[in-house]
Design a protein around this motif. Structure first.
Motif, PDB file in Angstrom:
ATOM      1  N   HIS A  13      50.900 -36.931  68.239  1.00 53.05           N
ATOM      2  CA  HIS A  13      51.538 -37.925  67.374  1.00 53.05           C
ATOM      3  C   HIS A  13      51.895 -39.149  68.204  1.00 53.05           C
ATOM      4  O   HIS A  13      52.100 -39.076  69.415  1.00 53.05           O
ATOM      5  CB  HIS A  13      52.799 -37.321  66.756  1.00 53.05           C
ATOM      6  N   TYR A  41      48.355 -31.096  61.709  1.00 50.17           N
ATOM      7  CA  TYR A  41      48.702 -31.486  60.338  1.00 50.17           C
ATOM      8  C   TYR A  41      47.950 -30.628  59.322  1.00 50.17           C
ATOM      9  O   TYR A  41      48.380 -30.484  58.175  1.00 50.17           O
ATOM     10  CB  TYR A  41      48.336 -32.958  60.122  1.00 50.17           C
ATOM     11  N   HIS A  52      55.254 -29.098  62.317  1.00 51.93           N
ATOM     12  CA  HIS A  52      54.811 -28.531  61.038  1.00 51.93           C
ATOM     13  C   HIS A  52      54.918 -27.010  60.995  1.00 51.93           C
ATOM     14  O   HIS A  52      54.366 -26.391  60.079  1.00 51.93           O
ATOM     15  CB  HIS A  52      53.377 -28.977  60.749  1.00 51.93           C
ATOM     16  N   LYS A 103      60.006 -30.637  56.890  1.00 55.80           N
ATOM     17  CA  LYS A 103      58.608 -30.721  56.450  1.00 55.80           C
ATOM     18  C   LYS A 103      58.204 -29.569  55.540  1.00 55.80           C
ATOM     19  O   LYS A 103      57.435 -29.759  54.594  1.00 55.80           O
ATOM     20  CB  LYS A 103      57.669 -30.801  57.660  1.00 55.80           C
ATOM     21  N   PRO A 143      47.738 -38.986  59.820  1.00 51.63           N
ATOM     22  CA  PRO A 143      48.703 -38.165  60.533  1.00 51.63           C
ATOM     23  C   PRO A 143      49.361 -38.832  61.731  1.00 51.63           C
ATOM     24  O   PRO A 143      50.166 -38.214  62.407  1.00 51.63           O
ATOM     25  CB  PRO A 143      47.859 -36.975  60.996  1.00 51.63           C
TER      26      PRO A 143
END
Length: 509
Positions: free
Chosen positions: A130, A186, A213, A241, A463
């Motif tokens: 990320h 993701y 996640h 999430k 993402p």
């Protein structure tokens, strides 16, 4: 069924202790008191809130919007109910220490990097990290050495890094100070964390995991191995999430002695707000309690709904929705989170972005994100049978619509370009991300930027995986890929000019 070590530990938790939600209980009690408030926030527990907002949200959310009062503790130096709530979280997740995060997992991932790197230190990162990992590199002054993740050509998505890839990276970069891994991705794909942990530890390095996640993994035996159970040293999870934390509410977990907890604390004091939102922290407290007491039951229902949706979607012409059958199909696909559903729509002659908009516009079905090939949905404890029925109905209608409408020449041309163009290779690094971020810069036309040094993080979002990072040379492949994503309807995050007409680059010395 053979239960994992983590799940056996969860079964052995003191349920009476886990029934406590100390921060929630303290805030609830405080809200019942008749106080004369002369402290922040200025709305004074809702008394100053505009009436239409008060009508929409209700009074209690503002009564609970408190500040660092003796009755509700202080996030930066907790010694009361916040400390107790964090201890309960550590027990539930199997950590030695846990911290509440109110700046989301972005803050947590930045802490992963800063906890092991001083200026000039090297850290191993997967390229599908990320953009917050790059922010952590810029903040710390570290130098990234990237590991290419396993790329699935059939699905058009990147999976996890492999043990072979990590070993090779450590041979090339023996001076690295830590390894950061993204698991799950993701798309719900997990890498071989136990092997990666063993390799990193054999080299004397901590393994850091962006598990944003996967906050639910520890609470059901049919979900993938959690990072803490695999032996990771520092782990970030986005409680908001998949389970019931509010947006921005995340957790940071430490296990073992490879990372100094005092350094982690000091970094969080730099990165986290000194005015943390107590409503967010309260949601972390009750989300932990809910998972510890009811997680297996709630997640069983979620898994059943997700499995049903996947089966029904795969019966629709032109729709593909991968699942556990692909485990082991590529080296970076070792486990799979069945609560994550990825619908591949390229056989319909659709970009994922177009399919995303279509199901939302026509059926009010709101996906989590889309890419060139896919539309991604997150199933959680809040989804219902009605949601699944609408999801399937929307893609049934999209399939019929697409097959009844021949592609325009423009779309056919774009699809042909898409078939030939994969995610671009790593661009050469000319400066460290921190050097480029703080260097003198100027703005030039985007398509004339090839050969220049990028000064911005550029990520299709979600993402949020960077295609260009500050300090990297802009390549023609990166320009072509980003323009295609933009033309196909994707959102480009990071550059000041999100329309990609211009780009900030480092001025030549």
């Amino acid at each position: 069924m053979v239960l994992s070590k983590a799940f056996r530990r969860l079964r052995s938790l003191d349920r009476k202790t886990q029934e406590r939600a100390p921060l929630f209980e303290a805030i609830r009690h405080y809200c019942s008191l008749d106080k004369a408030p002369f402290h922040t926030p200025g709305h004074k527990q809702g008394r100053g809130i505009p009436s239409d907002l008060l009508t929409l949200l209700g009074e209690n959310v503002f009564r609970a919007d408190l500040t660092e009062l003796p009755e509700v503790d202080n996030l930066h130096d907790p010694d009361g109910v916040i400390l107790e709530a964090q201890i309960l979280a550590a027990e539930a997740y199997g950590a030695d220490r846990s911290w509440f995060l109110v700046n989301g997992s972005t803050c947590g991932v930045e802490t992963l990097v800063m906890s092991v790197c001083d200026p000039g230190d090297k850290i191993l990162l997967p390229r599908n990290c990320h953009k917050s990992a790059i922010a952590g590199v810029i903040l710390s002054g570290a130098v990234p050495a990237y590991i290419e993740p396993d790329f699935d050509l059939e699905l058009g998505i990147a999976h996890g890094i492999t043990p072979i890839g990590l070993e090779q990276a450590l041979q090339e970069h023996p001076d690295a100070k830590g390894v950061l891994v993204v698991s799950p991705t993701y798309y719900g794909v997990c890498c071989d964390l136990e092997s990666l942990v063993a390799i990193a530890h054999a080299h004397g390095l901590p393994l850091l995991v962006d598990e944003a996640h996967g906050p639910h993994f520890a609470f059901h035996p049919q979900l993938p191995l959690s990072a803490l159970e695999a032996g990771a040293d520092l782990v970030v999870q986005s409680t908001h999430k998949v389970i019931s934390g509010m947006t921005q509410a995340s957790l940071l977990h430490l296990k073992g002695s490879r990372i100094d907890p005092n350094r982690v604390r000091n970094i969080l004091q730099l990165l986290q707000s000194t005015s943390p939102n107590y409503v967010l922290m309260m949601s972390l407290d009750v989300a932990r309690r809910q998972m510890a007491l009811e997680g297996e039951t709630l997640l069983s229902q979620t898994l059943a709904l997700a499995d049903q949706a996947r089966t029904r979607l795969n019966q629709i012409p032109g729709i593909r929705c991968f699942g556990p059958e692909r485990i082991g199909s590529t080296p970076g696909f070792c486990e799979f989170d069945r609560t994550r559903l990825t619908v591949t729509v390229s056989e319909l002659g659709q970009f994922g972005f177009d399919a995303h908009d279509w199901v939302n516009d026509h059926f009010h079905v709101q996906p989590e994100m889309s890419t060139l090939h896919n539309v991604v949905f997150i199933f959680s404890i809040g989804n219902t049978q009605r949601d699944i029925d609408r999801l399937v109905e929307s893609f049934t209608a999209l399939s019929e619509h697409s097959q009844g409408s021949p592609q325009s020449q423009v779309m056919a041309d774009k699809m042909q370009r898409l078939a030939l163009l994969q995610r671009p290779p790593l661009a050469p690094r000319r400066l460290s991300p921190r050097e480029a971020f703080f260097a003198p810069i100027h703005r030039i036309p985007f398509q004339q930027a090839v050969g220049h040094i990028c000064a911005e993080i550029i990520s299709p979002y979600p993402p949020g995986i960077p295609i260009l990072v500050p300090g990297e040379e802009v390549t023609q492949e990166a320009v072509d890929y980003l323009l295609l994503v933009h033309e196909a309807g994707g959102f480009i995050n990071g550059p000041e000019d999100v329309r990609l007409q211009t780009l900030k680059v480092v001025k030549a010395s």
